[in-house]
Design an enzyme around this catalytic site. Sequence first.
Site, PDB file in Angstrom:
ATOM      1  N   HIS A   1      -9.295   1.068  -1.669  1.00  0.00           N
ATOM      2  CA  HIS A   1      -9.335   1.656  -0.327  1.00  0.00           C
ATOM      3  C   HIS A   1     -10.760   1.526   0.213  1.00  0.00           C
ATOM      4  CE1 HIS A   1      -5.528   3.355  -1.434  1.00  0.00           C
ATOM      5  NE2 HIS A   1      -5.452   4.156  -0.386  1.00  0.00           N
TER       6      HIS A   1
ATOM      7  N   HIS B   1       1.411   4.860  -2.413  1.00  0.00           N
ATOM      8  CA  HIS B   1       1.057   5.726  -3.552  1.00  0.00           C
ATOM      9  C   HIS B   1       2.354   6.380  -4.009  1.00  0.00           C
ATOM     10  CE1 HIS B   1      -3.255   5.455  -2.536  1.00  0.00           C
ATOM     11  NE2 HIS B   1      -2.787   5.326  -1.312  1.00  0.00           N
TER      12      HIS B   1
ATOM     13  N   HIS C   1       0.870  -1.191   0.000  1.00  0.00           N
ATOM     14  CA  HIS C   1       0.000   0.000   0.000  1.00  0.00           C
ATOM     15  C   HIS C   1       0.896   1.227   0.000  1.00  0.00           C
ATOM     16  CE1 HIS C   1      -3.774   2.133   1.837  1.00  0.00           C
ATOM     17  NE2 HIS C   1      -3.093   2.935   1.031  1.00  0.00           N
TER      18      HIS C   1
ATOM     19  N   ASP D   1       1.824   3.954   2.803  1.00  0.00           N
ATOM     20  CA  ASP D   1       0.806   4.809   2.189  1.00  0.00           C
ATOM     21  C   ASP D   1       1.439   5.976   1.413  1.00  0.00           C
ATOM     22  OD1 ASP D   1      -1.784   5.429   1.502  1.00  0.00           O
ATOM     23  OD2 ASP D   1      -2.410   6.127   3.471  1.00  0.00           O
ATOM     24  N   ASP D   2       1.773   7.065   2.101  1.00  0.00           N
ATOM     25  CA  ASP D   2       2.364   8.264   1.478  1.00  0.00           C
ATOM     26  C   ASP D   2       3.520   8.719   2.358  1.00  0.00           C
ATOM     27  OD1 ASP D   2       0.231   8.881  -0.688  1.00  0.00           O
ATOM     28  OD2 ASP D   2      -0.929   8.596   1.152  1.00  0.00           O
TER      29      ASP D   2
ATOM     30  N   GLU E   1     -11.177   3.394   5.641  1.00  0.00           N
ATOM     31  CA  GLU E   1     -10.132   4.282   6.184  1.00  0.00           C
ATOM     32  C   GLU E   1     -10.885   5.372   6.963  1.00  0.00           C
ATOM     33  OE1 GLU E   1      -8.063   6.586   3.190  1.00  0.00           O
ATOM     34  OE2 GLU E   1      -6.435   7.142   4.559  1.00  0.00           O
TER      35      GLU E   1
HETATM   36  N1  ADE Z   1      -4.377   8.791  -2.011  1.00  0.00           N
HETATM   37  C1  ADE Z   1      -3.164   8.843  -1.474  1.00  0.00           C
HETATM   38  N2  ADE Z   1      -3.186   8.458  -0.204  1.00  0.00           N
HETATM   39  C2  ADE Z   1      -4.468   8.136   0.087  1.00  0.00           C
HETATM   40  C3  ADE Z   1      -5.136   7.650   1.235  1.00  0.00           C
HETATM   41  N3  ADE Z   1      -4.502   7.424   2.389  1.00  0.00           N
HETATM   42  N4  ADE Z   1      -6.459   7.443   1.165  1.00  0.00           N
HETATM   43  C4  ADE Z   1      -7.105   7.677   0.014  1.00  0.00           C
HETATM   44  N5  ADE Z   1      -6.524   8.128  -1.082  1.00  0.00           N
HETATM   45  C5  ADE Z   1      -5.207   8.349  -1.057  1.00  0.00           C
HETATM   46 ZN    ZN Z   2      -3.655   4.789   0.459  1.00  0.00          ZN
END
Ligand code: ADE
Ligand code: ZN
Length: 349
Positions: A209, A27, A25, A290-291, A212
């Site tokens: 997703h 991005h 996971h 994630d990011d 969340e």
């Molecule tokens: N795009 C990038 N990170 C995300 C996240 N945590 N939830 C939804 N979309 C995303």
């Molecule tokens: Zn994500």
Amino acid sequence: MDAAVSPAASSLSDFVRRLPKAELHLHIEGTLEPDLIFSLAQRNGIALPYASVDALRQAYQFNDLQSFLDLYYAGASVLITEADFYDMTMAYLQRAQYDGVAHAELMFDPQTHTGRGIAMETVFAGMARALRDARRLMGISGYMLLSFLRHLTEDDAQATLDAALPLREQYKDLWIGIGLDSAERGNPPEKFARVYARCKALGFRLTAHAGEEGPASYVRDALDILGVERIDHGVRSEEDPALMQRLLTGRIPLTVCPLSNLKLCVVQDLQQHNLARLLRQGLMVTVNSDDPAYFGGYIADNYIASAQALDLSREELAALARNSIEASFLPDEQKRALAASLDAALAAA
Ligand code: ADE
Ligand code: ZN
């Protein structure tokens, strides 16, 4: 205490980094570090509304998913050329290798780029060149998961798929699946039922997703309506005991991202995160970043912070790494080879 100066923490860090693991996971646009955003902006003659790298980093204070997404889409606007996508992807893969990532499944958001006039080919070509170089030179394998933006229409997602499909043959070693991301609340899974049915018929692996910020019912609908094989996040599944039972018996993977959940205020405190509870109930949970450029840590930081906040044992950390291999979209033979390398690393630890 600073984890880097504590002897106990530093051996935890070595242990975590030496575990061969998969990142499921991630991005790729969320790996753009502020200094790379600045250098790409300069290379492309783009003016940024921040005076310095530090000023941009200071802006990374979020109170929910949308407040993050606004900055994340703005940051991605510096990506113009094939070389930009290559540099971003290679920087992530090098960082991931340092954290013991043996296999990475990278989500990317083509609509963020095609909507600005960047060609679909440019996105694919830059990412693919980095992934193939990493496979050849660093021994890391990687896949691409084309992710649809759920705040846009399903017609837009269908048009994005139409634009990408002519590239499928050229990138068939990499582009194996699709995902669904962006603003969850108010954009339920059923909005994308037709494009997911099409992707399934085309033989793509499916993830989305769900759970969340959105409710547990979105997780159920992602499974029932979209037919996904794994759930990105899914931490709100706990609100529905019958769903929890289904995730358990079906061994349906959740790609959990603890530092993301903390930064986006899904949890107020890492000690309140349900990762350990989910793992100890036997769910197929994995840990991911994630990011990472926005949330203060790459995958090993997520393992370490979770271990410290939730008292995860080394066996539990190893179980998370094992789950990540099992939950990946790799062929069984490659999963077995990676699991054997995990066993070897544990025997040597
Ligand atoms: N795009 C990038 N990170 C995300 C996240 N945590 N939830 C939804 N979309 C995303
Ligand atoms: Zn994500």
